[in-house]
Design a protein around this motif. Structure first.
Motif, PDB file in Angstrom:
ATOM      1  N   PRO A 263       7.295  35.955  43.024  1.00 46.42           N
ATOM      2  CA  PRO A 263       7.755  35.967  41.555  1.00 46.42           C
ATOM      3  C   PRO A 263       6.911  36.330  40.229  1.00 46.42           C
ATOM      4  CG  PRO A 263       8.191  33.880  42.840  1.00 46.42           C
ATOM      5  CD  PRO A 263       7.030  34.649  43.607  1.00 46.42           C
ATOM      6  N   VAL A 264       7.440  36.994  39.309  1.00 45.25           N
ATOM      7  CA  VAL A 264       6.811  37.240  38.321  1.00 45.25           C
ATOM      8  C   VAL A 264       6.676  36.019  37.287  1.00 45.25           C
ATOM      9  CG1 VAL A 264       6.714  38.607  36.391  1.00 45.25           C
ATOM     10  CG2 VAL A 264       7.522  39.430  38.265  1.00 45.25           C
ATOM     11  N   ALA A 265       5.278  36.055  36.719  1.00 45.31           N
ATOM     12  CA  ALA A 265       5.153  34.787  35.962  1.00 45.31           C
ATOM     13  C   ALA A 265       6.025  34.683  34.779  1.00 45.31           C
ATOM     14  CB  ALA A 265       3.586  34.894  35.413  1.00 45.31           C
ATOM     15  N   GLY A 266       6.384  33.537  34.339  1.00 44.51           N
ATOM     16  CA  GLY A 266       7.494  33.322  33.385  1.00 44.51           C
ATOM     17  C   GLY A 266       7.022  33.909  31.771  1.00 44.51           C
ATOM     18  N   GLU A 267       5.714  33.961  31.648  1.00 38.99           N
ATOM     19  CA  GLU A 267       5.095  34.100  30.530  1.00 38.99           C
ATOM     20  C   GLU A 267       4.610  35.573  30.218  1.00 38.99           C
ATOM     21  OE1 GLU A 267       1.722  32.581  32.894  1.00 38.99           O
ATOM     22  OE2 GLU A 267       3.841  32.069  32.611  1.00 38.99           O
ATOM     23  N   ALA A 268       4.916  36.426  31.587  1.00 42.56           N
ATOM     24  CA  ALA A 268       4.515  37.717  31.627  1.00 42.56           C
ATOM     25  C   ALA A 268       4.871  38.777  30.552  1.00 42.56           C
ATOM     26  CB  ALA A 268       4.486  38.088  32.980  1.00 42.56           C
ATOM     27  N   PRO A 269       4.086  39.433  29.849  1.00 42.72           N
ATOM     28  CA  PRO A 269       4.645  40.209  28.780  1.00 42.72           C
ATOM     29  C   PRO A 269       5.120  41.336  29.184  1.00 42.72           C
ATOM     30  CG  PRO A 269       2.253  40.522  28.811  1.00 42.72           C
ATOM     31  CD  PRO A 269       2.696  39.407  30.001  1.00 42.72           C
ATOM     32  N   ASP A 270       5.966  42.140  28.368  1.00 43.56           N
ATOM     33  CA  ASP A 270       6.640  43.319  28.930  1.00 43.56           C
ATOM     34  C   ASP A 270       5.369  44.380  28.649  1.00 43.56           C
ATOM     35  OD1 ASP A 270       9.119  42.983  29.072  1.00 43.56           O
ATOM     36  OD2 ASP A 270       9.891  43.618  27.139  1.00 43.56           O
ATOM     37  N   LEU A 271       4.999  45.181  29.707  1.00 42.62           N
ATOM     38  CA  LEU A 271       4.068  46.225  29.772  1.00 42.62           C
ATOM     39  C   LEU A 271       4.497  47.508  29.369  1.00 42.62           C
ATOM     40  CD1 LEU A 271       1.039  46.513  30.289  1.00 42.62           C
ATOM     41  CD2 LEU A 271       1.598  47.261  32.623  1.00 42.62           C
ATOM     42  N   LEU A 272       5.747  47.966  29.888  1.00 41.52           N
ATOM     43  CA  LEU A 272       6.272  49.306  29.684  1.00 41.52           C
ATOM     44  C   LEU A 272       7.712  49.314  29.422  1.00 41.52           C
ATOM     45  CD1 LEU A 272       5.748  52.393  29.954  1.00 41.52           C
ATOM     46  CD2 LEU A 272       6.578  52.243  32.361  1.00 41.52           C
ATOM     47  N   ARG A 273       8.033  49.851  28.250  1.00 39.67           N
ATOM     48  CA  ARG A 273       9.494  49.960  27.968  1.00 39.67           C
ATOM     49  C   ARG A 273       9.926  51.389  27.461  1.00 39.67           C
ATOM     50  NH1 ARG A 273      12.052  44.936  26.749  1.00 39.67           N
ATOM     51  NH2 ARG A 273      13.964  46.693  25.657  1.00 39.67           N
ATOM     52  N   SER A 274      11.169  51.765  27.756  1.00 39.89           N
ATOM     53  CA  SER A 274      11.627  52.919  27.248  1.00 39.89           C
ATOM     54  C   SER A 274      12.935  52.747  26.721  1.00 39.89           C
ATOM     55  CB  SER A 274      12.039  54.216  28.501  1.00 39.89           C
ATOM     56  OG  SER A 274      12.852  53.825  29.285  1.00 39.89           O
ATOM     57  N   ASP A 275      13.274  53.357  25.622  1.00 36.79           N
ATOM     58  CA  ASP A 275      14.648  53.090  25.005  1.00 36.79           C
ATOM     59  C   ASP A 275      15.159  54.505  24.792  1.00 36.79           C
ATOM     60  OD1 ASP A 275      14.583  50.304  24.084  1.00 36.79           O
ATOM     61  OD2 ASP A 275      12.738  51.130  23.004  1.00 36.79           O
ATOM     62  N   HIS A 276      16.493  54.591  25.657  1.00 39.56           N
ATOM     63  CA  HIS A 276      17.252  55.905  25.513  1.00 39.56           C
ATOM     64  C   HIS A 276      16.493  56.893  25.855  1.00 39.56           C
ATOM     65  CE1 HIS A 276      20.319  53.078  23.854  1.00 39.56           C
ATOM     66  NE2 HIS A 276      19.539  52.851  23.040  1.00 39.56           N
ATOM     67  N   LEU A 277      15.573  57.000  26.887  1.00 40.37           N
ATOM     68  CA  LEU A 277      14.707  58.347  27.010  1.00 40.37           C
ATOM     69  C   LEU A 277      15.715  59.258  27.859  1.00 40.37           C
ATOM     70  CD1 LEU A 277      11.875  58.677  27.207  1.00 40.37           C
ATOM     71  CD2 LEU A 277      11.700  58.380  29.677  1.00 40.37           C
ATOM     72  N   LYS A 278      15.390  60.544  27.072  1.00 43.02           N
ATOM     73  CA  LYS A 278      16.206  61.712  27.697  1.00 43.02           C
ATOM     74  C   LYS A 278      14.890  62.848  28.221  1.00 43.02           C
ATOM     75  CE  LYS A 278      18.570  64.446  24.705  1.00 43.02           C
ATOM     76  NZ  LYS A 278      19.688  64.902  23.932  1.00 43.02           N
ATOM     77  N   VAL A 279      15.294  63.585  29.234  1.00 47.44           N
ATOM     78  CA  VAL A 279      14.714  64.816  29.692  1.00 47.44           C
ATOM     79  C   VAL A 279      15.568  65.972  29.760  1.00 47.44           C
ATOM     80  CG1 VAL A 279      12.799  65.815  31.014  1.00 47.44           C
ATOM     81  CG2 VAL A 279      12.601  63.426  30.443  1.00 47.44           C
ATOM     82  N   TRP A 280      15.548  66.884  29.112  1.00 43.04           N
ATOM     83  CA  TRP A 280      16.391  68.040  29.283  1.00 43.04           C
ATOM     84  C   TRP A 280      15.655  69.195  29.475  1.00 43.04           C
ATOM     85  CZ3 TRP A 280      21.766  68.158  26.295  1.00 43.04           C
ATOM     86  CH2 TRP A 280      22.415  66.872  26.609  1.00 43.04           C
ATOM     87  N   PHE A 281      15.814  70.001  30.512  1.00 43.22           N
ATOM     88  CA  PHE A 281      15.020  71.244  30.608  1.00 43.22           C
ATOM     89  C   PHE A 281      15.911  72.490  30.057  1.00 43.22           C
ATOM     90  CE2 PHE A 281      13.157  68.528  33.843  1.00 43.22           C
ATOM     91  CZ  PHE A 281      11.703  68.328  33.335  1.00 43.22           C
ATOM     92  N   PRO A 282      15.444  73.286  29.317  1.00 42.64           N
ATOM     93  CA  PRO A 282      16.279  74.466  28.873  1.00 42.64           C
ATOM     94  C   PRO A 282      16.721  75.395  30.028  1.00 42.64           C
ATOM     95  CG  PRO A 282      14.124  74.511  27.926  1.00 42.64           C
ATOM     96  CD  PRO A 282      14.087  73.273  28.597  1.00 42.64           C
ATOM     97  N   ILE A 283      17.586  76.020  30.038  1.00 45.50           N
ATOM     98  CA  ILE A 283      18.034  77.265  30.793  1.00 45.50           C
ATOM     99  C   ILE A 283      18.065  78.340  30.136  1.00 45.50           C
ATOM    100  CG2 ILE A 283      19.503  78.321  32.538  1.00 45.50           C
ATOM    101  CD1 ILE A 283      20.514  75.499  33.158  1.00 45.50           C
ATOM    102  N   GLN A 284      16.974  79.119  30.240  1.00 46.34           N
ATOM    103  CA  GLN A 284      16.887  80.554  29.464  1.00 46.34           C
ATOM    104  C   GLN A 284      17.517  81.723  30.150  1.00 46.34           C
ATOM    105  OE1 GLN A 284      12.872  79.878  28.358  1.00 46.34           O
ATOM    106  NE2 GLN A 284      13.412  79.139  26.500  1.00 46.34           N
ATOM    107  N   ARG A 285      18.038  82.699  29.464  1.00 39.97           N
ATOM    108  CA  ARG A 285      18.671  83.742  29.794  1.00 39.97           C
ATOM    109  C   ARG A 285      18.501  85.061  28.773  1.00 39.97           C
ATOM    110  NH1 ARG A 285      19.402  81.150  33.982  1.00 39.97           N
ATOM    111  NH2 ARG A 285      20.878  80.757  35.177  1.00 39.97           N
ATOM    112  N   GLY A 286      18.600  86.196  29.479  1.00 38.89           N
ATOM    113  CA  GLY A 286      18.279  87.428  28.712  1.00 38.89           C
ATOM    114  C   GLY A 286      16.988  87.856  28.436  1.00 38.89           C
TER     115      GLY A 286
END
Length: 525
Positions: A263-286
């Protein structure tokens, strides 16, 4: 007469003036419409036995015994005869797709080459056949993948292309060497169903090499258990699983990740957080390379991981699991908030991030591909110490010896090269390379998928022990839900870039809320 008959096969390799035996007295057969499974740990001789069937072992191999295909002897056959059989009558699916696919050719070109060579199809007819094959092996929107190169596909997608190439010519015998190792459970089920259907409709014989006994029980008619180059037990699948006679068979059947993380210790702090993370790769033509659309790799992912906690990330190949992890480590561009140890790192410069790298390490899926073949074990493990200027006043070899012992490696082997270690040992080297920096977060990208079941158990136990001793946080990416359940405190399920479900591991496995999660768990069972 069996389609393929192997009798008293022996294989030895000439090495430094010596003869090193790899296979001794192996005998088995494969009939039409039958699936025979070769099982055993790495180094047991499974792949060597299979490669011997069409003389693919190279000049250093000394092969004895008999291998006949449709009654014709393959050992000592002419190169012309072997070329006729290879890929046409007997096809292979190999374990490592990146070593089998040409990195300089597109997927369409590589499939078209095989189809033109063996079937004479070109142009639109070949293209239609390629699209049909890619669809049948589970690649979504195959038209968009025809111009892709191997490095632009996920590990599972590359393996599916390999399977499509092997099936293209409707072989009499398909030899599948760990063909589902890199695949998620739902695609794995599709591939196994596809192979079973082809076996029935085409009368194809299937020689299936794997360390996953769950797959063997599901698809095999007969099983041959190999250890140290010999078949120690063979027979009908039901008899082997229900009443194994050899101690080694019983050991293999008992090897399965179990237990739960501390079990994780009750007082263990947040180490990593992400909020509304988005990764989009562009599709390029022409000609002007205008952006016409985007590949939506990750959409709106919000996570939190505490010190000493494991977040399991599961989903099909291409669902965005690895992309999310790379974005969290600031290795690829993203939108949204990323916080590490209370600090917003999204806008940090490359120089600022360099200070953070020792605290955020990654262990990749393929231990052999991630280790330099020209560096010794000690050089590989110690490389990061020099980059980050850690413990400059201590002897490097002493530090390497300490972390090798901690990860279950013999320090006496530190001057050996990666090819001199087993798959499980190479993965321990990759873990030691990360652990020598004493990180706080470890990203584990499919760290057990290429390993035998017995070695998987060892690596899971090692990772849990390291987490217990050092309070490590893990991002654990995997398609093996049994391993995830043994490792994770929380689980996040991804599909096509979206987070479809997340929560405590026991709750998610025992009472999944979405149809997709239920399908994943059912496919794994």
């Amino acid at each position: 007469m069996s389609l393929l008959e192997v009798e008293n096969l022996s294989v030895a390799f000439r090495q430094d003036g010596k003869s090193v035996p790899a296979v001794r007295g192996v005998s088995f057969s494969v009939d039409r419409g039958e699936t025979v499974a070769l099982v055993g740990e790495s180094g047991s001789g499974k792949s060597v036995s299979a490669l011997s069937t069409v003389s693919l072992l190279g000049d250093s191999a000394v092969v004895g015994g008999s291998v006949t295909y449709k009654g014709q002897q393959m050992i000592g056959a002419s190169e012309a005869r072997l070329r006729q059989v290879r890929g046409n009558d007997i096809s292979f699916i190999f374990q490592e797709p990146m070593t089998s696919l040409n990195p300089l050719h597109t997927i369409e070109k590589q499939l078209a080459e095989s189809i033109a060579l063996h079937q004479g199809l070109t142009g639109e007819a070949a293209r239609a056949r390629i699209l049909d094959l890619l669809t049948r092996v589970g690649i979504r929107d195959p038209e968009t993948r025809l111009d892709a190169y191997p490095h632009q596909l996920s590990g599972g997608q590359r393996q599916r292309v390999m399977i499509a190439m092997a099936l293209a010519n409707k072989p009499d015998i398909l030899i599948a060497d760990e063909p589902t190792t890199a695949l998620d459970v739902t695609i794995q089920a599709q591939i196994l169903e596809l192979l079973a259907g082809l076996k029935e409709s085409e009368g194809m014989g299937l020689l299936f090499i794997t360390h996953d006994l769950g797959i063997v029980r599901r698809i095999a008619d007969r099983v041959c258990v190999m250890k140290a180059g010999e078949i120690v037990e063979s027979g009908p699948t039901a008899a082997i699983f229900d009443n194994p006679q050899h101690p080694y068979t019983r050991k293999l059947l008992a090897a399965e990740p179990s237990g739960r993380p501390d079990p994780v210790a009750g007082e263990a702090p947040d180490l990593l957080r992400s909020d509304h993370l988005k990764v989009w790769f562009p599709i390029q033509r022409g000609l002007m390379r205008r952006t016409v659309d985007h590949v939506r790799a990750v959409n709106d992912a919000s996570i939190s991981v505490r010190a000493g906690e494991t977040l399991g990330i599961v989903g099909e190949s291409g669902s965005g699991k690895t992309t999310l992890a790379l974005a969290l480590m600031r290795l690829i561009a993203s939108e949204g908030g990323i916080t590490f140890d209370g600090q917003d790192i999204r806008q940090w410069s490359t120089r600022d991030l360099r200070r953070l790298r020792k605290d955020m390490q990654i262990v990749f899926q393929d231990p052999f591909g991630s280790l330099s073949p020209r560096m010794t074990c000690s050089q590989i493990i110690a490389e990061g110490l020099g980059v980050h200027r850690i413990d400059r006043h201590r002897d490097r070899r002493e530090l390497v010896a300490e972390v090798m012992e901690e990860t279950g490696l013999d320090p006496a082997s530190m001057d050996r090269y990666p090819h001199e270690f087993s798959g499980g040992q190479r993965q321990r080297i990759a873990i030691a390379r990360a652990m020598v920096l004493r990180p706080r977060l470890l990203v584990l990208d499919e760290p057990t998928s290429a390993l035998d079941m017995t070695v998987q158990v060892q690596i899971v136990n090692l990772l849990r022990d390291l987490q217990r001793r050092h309070g490590l946080a893990y991002l654990f990416i995997s398609h093996d839900l049994k391993v995830v359940r043994a490792m994770a405190h929380k689980v996040m399920v991804m599909k096509q870039g979206d987070v479809v479900e997340a929560g405590p591991a026991d709750q998610l496995f025992d009472a999944p809320q979405t149809e997709y999660t239920r399908a994943l768990i059912a496919a794994a069972g």
